[in-house]
Design a protein around this motif. Structure first.
Motif, PDB file in Angstrom:
ATOM      1  N   CYS A  23      22.350  20.252  35.400  1.00 14.00           N
ATOM      2  CA  CYS A  23      23.039  21.536  35.531  1.00 14.00           C
ATOM      3  C   CYS A  23      24.495  21.347  35.155  1.00 14.00           C
ATOM      4  O   CYS A  23      24.971  20.216  34.983  1.00 14.00           O
ATOM      5  N   GLU A  27      27.364  25.814  37.608  1.00 17.09           N
ATOM      6  CA  GLU A  27      26.103  26.113  38.287  1.00 17.09           C
ATOM      7  C   GLU A  27      26.025  25.391  39.630  1.00 17.09           C
ATOM      8  O   GLU A  27      25.550  25.948  40.626  1.00 17.09           O
ATOM      9  N   LEU A  31      25.892  26.981  43.666  1.00 14.62           N
ATOM     10  CA  LEU A  31      24.842  26.669  44.630  1.00 14.62           C
ATOM     11  C   LEU A  31      25.404  26.227  45.964  1.00 14.62           C
ATOM     12  O   LEU A  31      24.649  25.795  46.837  1.00 14.62           O
ATOM     13  N   ASP A  32      26.713  26.313  46.155  1.00 19.11           N
ATOM     14  CA  ASP A  32      27.328  25.929  47.420  1.00 19.11           C
ATOM     15  C   ASP A  32      26.936  26.936  48.484  1.00 19.11           C
ATOM     16  O   ASP A  32      27.345  28.080  48.473  1.00 19.11           O
ATOM     17  N   ASP A  34      23.447  28.512  50.873  1.00 20.56           N
ATOM     18  CA  ASP A  34      21.989  28.577  50.975  1.00 20.56           C
ATOM     19  C   ASP A  34      21.447  29.686  50.090  1.00 20.56           C
ATOM     20  O   ASP A  34      22.064  30.739  49.925  1.00 20.56           O
ATOM     21  N   ILE A  35      20.286  29.445  49.483  1.00 20.11           N
ATOM     22  CA  ILE A  35      19.674  30.362  48.543  1.00 20.11           C
ATOM     23  C   ILE A  35      18.725  31.286  49.299  1.00 20.11           C
ATOM     24  O   ILE A  35      17.769  30.835  49.931  1.00 20.11           O
ATOM     25  N   LEU A  47      18.780  21.516  48.977  1.00 18.87           N
ATOM     26  CA  LEU A  47      19.358  21.389  47.644  1.00 18.87           C
ATOM     27  C   LEU A  47      20.618  20.527  47.695  1.00 18.87           C
ATOM     28  O   LEU A  47      21.474  20.727  48.553  1.00 18.87           O
ATOM     29  N   THR A  49      23.642  18.751  44.974  1.00 15.66           N
ATOM     30  CA  THR A  49      24.185  18.624  43.621  1.00 15.66           C
ATOM     31  C   THR A  49      25.156  17.452  43.595  1.00 15.66           C
ATOM     32  O   THR A  49      25.816  17.146  44.590  1.00 15.66           O
ATOM     33  N   LEU A  62      20.975  18.707  39.780  1.00 18.34           N
ATOM     34  CA  LEU A  62      20.469  19.389  40.972  1.00 18.34           C
ATOM     35  C   LEU A  62      19.229  18.652  41.457  1.00 18.34           C
ATOM     36  O   LEU A  62      18.294  18.419  40.685  1.00 18.34           O
ATOM     37  N   LEU A  78      13.520  27.388  41.209  1.00 20.86           N
ATOM     38  CA  LEU A  78      14.559  26.374  41.107  1.00 20.86           C
ATOM     39  C   LEU A  78      15.174  26.374  39.704  1.00 20.86           C
ATOM     40  O   LEU A  78      16.402  26.306  39.549  1.00 20.86           O
ATOM     41  N   LEU A  81      17.850  28.918  38.904  1.00 19.94           N
ATOM     42  CA  LEU A  81      19.181  28.707  39.461  1.00 19.94           C
ATOM     43  C   LEU A  81      20.101  27.964  38.504  1.00 19.94           C
ATOM     44  O   LEU A  81      21.320  27.978  38.671  1.00 19.94           O
TER      45      LEU A  81
END
Length: 337
Positions: A23, A27, A31-32, A34-35, A47, A49, A62, A78, A81
Motif C-alpha cells: 500500500c 493509504e 487506515l489509522d 478501525d474499519i 490491521l 501497517t 498492510l 481488504l 482499502l
C-alpha cells in the motif's frame, strides 16, 4: 452399571491466518483507526501497517491478522482499502500456532486519552503529567488502541472533571481491565466490579492489575474480577445497585443486555456505552430508553460513538430495587471488544 459416557474432545482453536498487501503511505495513514465494515464481523481482523522499505517513504505494507481462514469476501474488502494494490495478488498464509493477537499488537504506539496515557510496551516511556497505565499486548482486547476504548477513557475523564462522584462501579466486558482501572483511579474509594465472558480476559485483567499496582479484592479501592456472560453471576448481582456501569462491547449484546444492565443501576445512576457504530446508535438508545434511561451526553470518535445515559427516577410500584431473579442477564457468545 453402565459405563459413563466418554468426555467429548474439546473443539480445536481457530487457526490464525495473515493476509499481506502493499500500500502507499497515504493509504496506510487512512487506515489509522478501525474499519466499520470489519467491525460487523464476528471475528474482525487486526490491521497493521508498516514501512516496507527503509529507503522508500512511500512504500508501505498492510498486514491483516485473521482468527480462522479469511473468506474471499473478507479479502475483497481488504483489497478495497488499498486501491494501489489492485493488480497485486494478496499473500495469504496460515500462521504457526502462536498467540496471533499478541504478535499483531506488538509495537503499537502509546495512546493518550484525556488524562490517561496507555503504553503497550514496558520499554515505552511514561508521559509526565498523565496517569500512565501499562497494558501489554495480550490475548485480550482493550489495549486502548480501539476508538471505543479511548472514547470511554475520555468520557470517564470528563465526568470526573465536572465533579461527578461514584462509589460502586461495574465494567461489563472488561477485556484487559483498562476501563475499570481508570475508574478506580478517578474514584479511588469506589467498589469496582469487572467481568468478561472470556476467562482468559479475566486472567489477563488480574495480571494487568498487578502490573499497574491495582489491588484485587472486594473492598473499597479494589477490583473484583468475575467470569460471566453478561451479568449472569451471583456476585455481580449481589454487589448491585451500581451508580456507574460501563459496557464497551458490541451493539447486539448491548441491546440484548439492556434490561439486565439497567436493572443493576440505581435511580439517577449512570451507564456509559460503547462498541457500537454511528448507524447502530438509534437502536441502542431505543433499547435503553425503554428501560427508563435518558441520553445525557454523546461523543463520537470517527464512526464510534460513546454514550452516557442517566437512569430516570421512578416512583410507586414501578420502582425497581433488584434484578429480576428470572432475568439471567446473559448474552451468550459475546465478550469484550
Amino acid at each position: 452399571m453402565t459405563d459413563a459416557a466418554p468426555t467429548p474432545e474439546p473443539e480445536p482453536a481457530a487457526q490464525s491466518w495473515k493476509v499481506t498487501l502493499p500500500c502507499t503511505r497515504a493509504e496506510a495513514e487512512a487506515l489509522d483507526g478501525d474499519i466499520a465494515a470489519f467491525a460487523l464481523m464476528d471475528r474482525p481482523p487486526v490491521l497493521m501497517t508498516s514501512e516496507a522499505a527503509p529507503d522508500d517513504e512511500e512504500s508501505w505494507r498492510l498486514e491483516a491478522y485473521f482468527e480462522g481462514q479469511p473468506s474471499s469476501a473478507a479479502i475483497k474488502l481488504l483489497r478495497s482499502l488499498v486501491p494501489s494494490a489492485a493488480g497485486v495478488r494478496p499473500q495469504v498464509e496460515q500462521l504457526p500456532d502462536e498467540d496471533w493477537v499478541t504478535l499483531s499488537q506488538q509495537g503499537l504506539e502509546p495512546v493518550t486519552a484525556g488524562r490517561f496515557h496507555v503504553r503497550n510496551l514496558a520499554s515505552d516511556p511514561e508521559r509526565p503529567g498523565h496517569v500512565n497505565f501499562l497494558i501489554e499486548a495480550s490475548r485480550a482486547f482493550g489495549t486502548g488502541q480501539h476508538e471505543t476504548t479511548a472514547g470511554c477513557l475520555i468520557m470517564l475523564d470528563r465526568m470526573r472533571r465536572v465533579g461527578m462522584r461514584f462509589g460502586n462501579v461495574a465494567d461489563i466486558g472488561t477485556g484487559t481491565g483498562l476501563l475499570a482501572f481508570a475508574a478506580l483511579h478517578l474514584w479511588p474509594r469506589t467498589y469496582a466490579t469487572a467481568s468478561d465472558i472470556d476467562p482468559v480476559a479475566v486472567e489477563i485483567s488480574a495480571a494487568n492489575a498487578a502490573a499497574n499496582g491495582i489491588a484485587t479484592g472486594k473492598g473499597q479501592g479494589q477490583i473484583a474480577l468475575y467470569t460471566a456472560a453478561g451479568v449472569d453471576h451471583p456476585a455481580i448481582i449481589t454487589r448491585a445497585p451500581y451508580d456507574l456501569l460501563i459496557a464497551n462491547i458490541l451493539a447486539g449484546p448491548l441491546i440484548e443486555l439492556a434490561p439486565s444492565l439497567c436493572a443493576l443501576v440505581e435511580e439517577g445512576g449512570t451507564i456509559v456505552l460503547a462498541g457500537l457504530l454511528k448507524e447502530q446508535a438509534d437502536a441502542v438508545l431505543a433499547a435503553y430508553r425503554a428501560q427508563g434511561m435518558r441520553l445525557a451526553e454523546r461523543t463520537d470518535r470517527g464512526d464510534w460513538p460513546t454514550l452516557r445515559l442517566r437512569k430516570r427516577p421512578r416512583i410507586g410500584w414501578k420502582r425497581p430495587t433488584r434484578l429480576d431473579g428470572n432475568a439471567r442477564g446473559e448474552a451468550p457468545g459475546f465478550g469484550s471488544l
